[in-house]
Design an enzyme around this catalytic site. Sequence first.
Site: not given
Length: 336
Positions: A117, A143, A147
Amino acid sequence: MKVLVTGGAGYIGSTTASALEDAGHTPIILDSLIRGRREYAVRYPFYEGDIADRELLGRIFREHPDIGATLHFAALIVVPESVAHPYLYYHENVVKSLELFRALDELGCERIIFSSSASIYGSNTGSDFKVSEDTPHAPDSPYARTKHMIEMALEDMSRALHFRSIALRYFNPIGADPAMRTGPYDEAPTHVLDILADVASGRIPIFRITGVDWPTRDGSGIRDYLHVWDLARAHVLAVERFDAAFDAFGGDFIPINLGSGRGVTVRELVAAFETVWGKPIAKEEAPPRDGDVAGAYASADRAAKLLGWKTELPLTQTIADALRWVHEVRPRMLGY
Ligand code: UDP
């Protein structure tokens, strides 16, 4: 080629499965259905279960020994939820991805393509908001940190083990499969285009431009939106050109930005939306959301060079596809 698709019942995984099939490949779906949709999964050979289930992975590879690559989409992806439940996110995303990678190595899978991302760049975008793959990471949510951590582990494991890997760093995928097979399915959407479509249909009374004082050309947040079908096509090319990409780039791990290379502000997106919709929508200015950032757009040169990929579908078609999906297909699917 047979391709294992973890998270193949989700929004991007299912759309990529369609793109793989259209290009003559066979997706094999592995999905827990905790967030995914069964009707997306059952279009293909489907295994319901967890990415960290070593036994299940063993069965998949026994039944499909000719799997040539794994696309790893499965993940939890809601930023505010990751702030409230960091253990859940680190466990589901990081810990289970490590287990998956180890099992894939033991099972002889030599090609892994990971859904990363652009959020790993955080606010580290300089004054022009353009980021390349060499821009240092500054992930600013749990989050985004999952990643970032998975990428680091994947790079190290690629060096030490038998597989090589590509991390595809998505900017802002929006819209739905132009053939309307799959699309976003959140009942209460949080992303900007889905919200605009719900305002147009009257499900949401007014669109709030969240953030009007960012140092962008009109004060609203800037993002690099790309049609989810363009994103899906990039995965097909990453599968097909995997070995050639490593011949050109070297090493065992390649991060690649996937974006249009163009920044669009929220006000510009709203104007484009109103043109496609054909009338103005109710809107107001509002403060930024918790954790909001000014934004970023991609330098997408590496994707062009290594994958022969660039976005093709214009923003107007992306908006039109999203509107068709949200107004015609999603209500039937969700039953409202
Ligand atoms: N946004 C907005 N109103 C909304 C939802 C989002 O103005 O109701 C803005 C948001 O502040 C950001 C942009 O739209 O500048 C993209 O938001 P989205 O959540 O789609 O993507 P992300 O912030 O995760 O990149």
